[in-house]
Design a protein around this motif. Sequence first.
Motif, PDB file in Angstrom:
ATOM      1  N   ILE A   1      35.740  68.935  81.921  1.00 42.20           N
ATOM      2  CA  ILE A   1      37.726  69.258  83.464  1.00 42.20           C
ATOM      3  C   ILE A   1      38.714  69.738  82.596  1.00 42.20           C
ATOM      4  N   ARG A   2      39.296  71.271  82.347  1.00 36.41           N
ATOM      5  CA  ARG A   2      40.014  71.441  81.624  1.00 36.41           C
ATOM      6  C   ARG A   2      41.760  71.512  82.296  1.00 36.41           C
ATOM      7  N   LEU A   3      42.395  70.498  82.709  1.00 37.84           N
ATOM      8  CA  LEU A   3      43.868  70.771  83.951  1.00 37.84           C
ATOM      9  C   LEU A   3      44.907  70.237  82.556  1.00 37.84           C
ATOM     10  N   ASP A   4      46.341  71.080  82.821  1.00 41.87           N
ATOM     11  CA  ASP A   4      47.042  69.950  82.187  1.00 41.87           C
ATOM     12  C   ASP A   4      47.990  69.761  82.785  1.00 41.87           C
ATOM     13  N   GLU A   5      48.520  68.697  81.673  1.00 39.32           N
ATOM     14  CA  GLU A   5      48.580  66.939  82.074  1.00 39.32           C
ATOM     15  C   GLU A   5      49.854  67.125  82.924  1.00 39.32           C
ATOM     16  N   ALA A   6      50.717  68.460  82.662  1.00 41.30           N
ATOM     17  CA  ALA A   6      51.583  67.853  83.245  1.00 41.30           C
ATOM     18  C   ALA A   6      51.421  69.006  85.062  1.00 41.30           C
ATOM     19  N   ASP A   7      50.364  69.735  85.138  1.00 41.15           N
ATOM     20  CA  ASP A   7      49.858  69.804  86.672  1.00 41.15           C
ATOM     21  C   ASP A   7      48.724  69.117  87.844  1.00 41.15           C
ATOM     22  N   LEU A   8      48.700  67.850  86.867  1.00 42.04           N
ATOM     23  CA  LEU A   8      47.706  67.192  87.416  1.00 42.04           C
ATOM     24  C   LEU A   8      49.187  65.921  88.483  1.00 42.04           C
ATOM     25  N   ASP A   9      50.677  66.559  88.854  1.00 36.39           N
ATOM     26  CA  ASP A   9      51.734  65.703  89.593  1.00 36.39           C
ATOM     27  C   ASP A   9      52.481  66.996  90.397  1.00 36.39           C
ATOM     28  N   GLN A  10      52.309  68.489  89.999  1.00 35.22           N
ATOM     29  CA  GLN A  10      52.927  69.031  90.035  1.00 35.22           C
ATOM     30  C   GLN A  10      52.181  69.695  91.280  1.00 35.22           C
ATOM     31  N   VAL A  11      50.879  69.454  90.996  1.00 38.61           N
ATOM     32  CA  VAL A  11      50.118  70.796  92.274  1.00 38.61           C
ATOM     33  C   VAL A  11      49.279  69.258  93.327  1.00 38.61           C
ATOM     34  N   ALA A  12      49.702  70.369  95.045  1.00 34.93           N
ATOM     35  CA  ALA A  12      49.103  69.439  96.033  1.00 34.93           C
ATOM     36  C   ALA A  12      48.378  70.399  96.541  1.00 34.93           C
ATOM     37  N   LEU A  13      47.643  69.239  97.220  1.00 38.09           N
ATOM     38  CA  LEU A  13      46.038  70.270  97.870  1.00 38.09           C
ATOM     39  C   LEU A  13      45.797  69.342  98.742  1.00 38.09           C
ATOM     40  N   TYR A  14      45.383  69.419 100.012  1.00 34.95           N
ATOM     41  CA  TYR A  14      44.393  68.504 101.265  1.00 34.95           C
ATOM     42  C   TYR A  14      43.038  67.423 100.481  1.00 34.95           C
ATOM     43  N   ARG A  15      43.073  66.462 100.927  1.00 33.42           N
ATOM     44  CA  ARG A  15      41.999  65.488 100.069  1.00 33.42           C
ATOM     45  C   ARG A  15      40.832  66.140 100.647  1.00 33.42           C
ATOM     46  N   LEU A  16      39.810  65.736  99.857  1.00 34.30           N
ATOM     47  CA  LEU A  16      37.971  66.365  99.425  1.00 34.30           C
ATOM     48  C   LEU A  16      38.393  68.242  99.659  1.00 34.30           C
ATOM     49  N   THR A  17      39.036  68.376  99.167  1.00 36.06           N
ATOM     50  CA  THR A  17      38.468  70.238  98.680  1.00 36.06           C
ATOM     51  C   THR A  17      38.121  70.222  97.305  1.00 36.06           C
ATOM     52  N   LEU A  18      37.844  69.406  96.649  1.00 39.75           N
ATOM     53  CA  LEU A  18      37.132  69.960  95.740  1.00 39.75           C
ATOM     54  C   LEU A  18      35.693  69.734  95.499  1.00 39.75           C
ATOM     55  N   GLN A  19      35.240  68.371  96.518  1.00 38.17           N
ATOM     56  CA  GLN A  19      34.249  68.354  96.618  1.00 38.17           C
ATOM     57  C   GLN A  19      33.401  68.714  97.269  1.00 38.17           C
ATOM     58  N   PRO A  20      33.562  69.256  98.824  1.00 36.95           N
ATOM     59  CA  PRO A  20      32.653  70.351  98.780  1.00 36.95           C
ATOM     60  C   PRO A  20      32.013  71.274  98.174  1.00 36.95           C
ATOM     61  N   ILE A  21      33.294  72.324  97.601  1.00 35.36           N
ATOM     62  CA  ILE A  21      33.069  72.965  96.210  1.00 35.36           C
ATOM     63  C   ILE A  21      32.035  72.744  95.400  1.00 35.36           C
ATOM     64  N   ILE A  22      31.984  71.504  94.765  1.00 31.31           N
ATOM     65  CA  ILE A  22      31.436  70.756  93.894  1.00 31.31           C
ATOM     66  C   ILE A  22      29.830  71.017  94.739  1.00 31.31           C
ATOM     67  N   GLU A  23      29.574  70.256  95.368  1.00 33.92           N
ATOM     68  CA  GLU A  23      28.520  70.038  96.214  1.00 33.92           C
ATOM     69  C   GLU A  23      27.984  71.279  96.838  1.00 33.92           C
ATOM     70  N   ASN A  24      28.255  72.473  97.085  1.00 29.89           N
ATOM     71  CA  ASN A  24      27.540  73.591  97.142  1.00 29.89           C
ATOM     72  C   ASN A  24      27.535  74.420  95.418  1.00 29.89           C
ATOM     73  N   ALA A  25      28.323  74.454  94.877  1.00 29.57           N
ATOM     74  CA  ALA A  25      27.546  75.314  93.285  1.00 29.57           C
ATOM     75  C   ALA A  25      25.872  74.091  92.804  1.00 29.57           C
ATOM     76  N   ILE A  26      26.180  72.781  92.781  1.00 27.94           N
ATOM     77  CA  ILE A  26      25.242  72.321  92.679  1.00 27.94           C
ATOM     78  C   ILE A  26      23.603  72.894  93.185  1.00 27.94           C
ATOM     79  N   TYR A  27      23.745  72.243  95.019  1.00 35.16           N
ATOM     80  CA  TYR A  27      22.761  73.424  95.523  1.00 35.16           C
ATOM     81  C   TYR A  27      22.362  74.868  95.646  1.00 35.16           C
ATOM     82  N   HIS A  28      23.298  75.224  95.932  1.00 29.94           N
ATOM     83  CA  HIS A  28      23.045  76.951  95.944  1.00 29.94           C
ATOM     84  C   HIS A  28      22.816  77.362  94.223  1.00 29.94           C
ATOM     85  N   ALA A  29      23.841  76.859  93.436  1.00 27.47           N
ATOM     86  CA  ALA A  29      23.400  77.873  91.898  1.00 27.47           C
ATOM     87  C   ALA A  29      22.430  77.370  91.783  1.00 27.47           C
TER      88      ALA A  29
END
Length: 548
Positions: free
Chosen positions: A415-443
Amino acid sequence: MKFRRRELSIKQKLILFFLVFFCTPFLIISWIWYAKSTETIESNAIYYNQAYIGQLNGRFDEYFERMKVETQTLPGYPLIQEFVTIDPDNSYELFQLKERISRDLYPSIAYRNKELVGFFMYSVKGAMLGDASVGEWSQPFRDSDDHEEGFKVVGIQQVRGVPVVLLNRNIYDTVTYKFAGSIVFAFSLEHILNLNDSTAFGKPRNIAIADETFRFLYHPAAGKWGALVPEAWTSSMTGQSGYFVDRTAQGKQIVVYSESEFTRLTMISEVPLDELVGNFSQLRTATIVIGVVVLLLASLTFNKMLLEIKRLVEVIHTSRLKHKEMELRQREAMFQALQSQINPHFLYNSLEIINSYAILAKAKPISQMTVQLANMFRYSVSDPQSVVPLRDEIGHIRNYLRILEERYENLRVEIRLDEADLDQVALYRLTLQPIIENAIYHAYEKNGLHPGSLSVAGVRRESLFSLQVEDRGIGMDPQLMARYNDAFEAITEQEVPVSARPFPGIGLWNVHSRLRLAFGSPYGLHIVRSGREGTLLEIRLPYPVQSK
């Protein structure tokens, strides 16, 4: 000397006939009819008010039993425990803690309980948080030493003409196990009991509530709040439920009562007989006068009484239909209450027990996975429609990936993220988990590979923030990737064309739809590249414009 009996004239005979064969039976029948009708209405009023009071008590008990279960683990939350142990003189740390509680804890409580009017929390050290009005209402209880019951109804107050129920939940220090503070909730009494949907005889304004000491906690007349229940009533209230007739200078009234086994509160319904009988007294007098004067008016009055009987029958019939409807609603509420008993708090408590056993057994991996799983549950059951900082979502993903790493030995995540971006960027809950699950299964798994490398990186651009998820598995062909990107672009802020979805799965589609509908174009998902060397998927998110 013999007296001859005087013959009656025809007029006198007609009058006598009218008096003997019409007026007298008419008066007797009218009186009997009036008495029996009044008795029947009184009996029906007693029956339906007993059923109604029982339903109110049942609804009251079901609600507070549910609240007792829902708030059972609330005092053990880390934020609550930190609140009751913090020094109130440390104003800066106390202010930050209040902000975290208001942001992370209070919205979840208010979201599940639409009846919540106010919230107040205090510690024995002097820290306070919440509505000042709720704290003022609960001041007498807080000043007392009655803290033996961990969950208790402490009173009912009136706010802007609306009665609210004060509910106290004790907080105990998890280290010393001593009383450390309380949480006081204020709930709308009318919303809990739904008094405006009354099916009882009489008006809903005649419902009162008394405590164990027979003091009115709630009464339609605000002046009686806190007053003792009349002694004549308490001497008649011998059982857990029942009724009696109260005779006062203002007239007679039926008093129906029922005591709750859970809250120990007594519901009381006062039904003046004048409300039940209505215009029967005037109707009786008018009938007598009209019957004595002329036959025609008596006939008209009789017709009027028939219409009145018909109206009363319709009222009783309508009331019975509403009573049946209330029974169906009550059964449905009981079913929902049983369902709600299986809630996330049961899972939290179970995981805490597992963690305790793992610590005792010195099984550190099991303890760590249990804590991570509990954190995932707590994060997942929150409002899925709420927007959270990227820091919270990454924290959830770290817990999720640590559990996956226990399953897949070769899985390596960067995980490579700028510390300042963690509090600046907003998104919905459970946005990343389905994408990572999809990558593990399909890839990986779908192609017979063991999950290997995954990376999550963030790239800041002029108008957006690109959150990139990349795998080293086997990707898709260019035609399918183009179909995915075309489908993603087909969604606008106003419309989600279901027919545009070119794939059977709904995980990526749901994530993209939520982002596009909330933030508009060009935000959402986009596949940058995909092939035999892996796939790079981009999540485009809004980024606040920084002034130069």
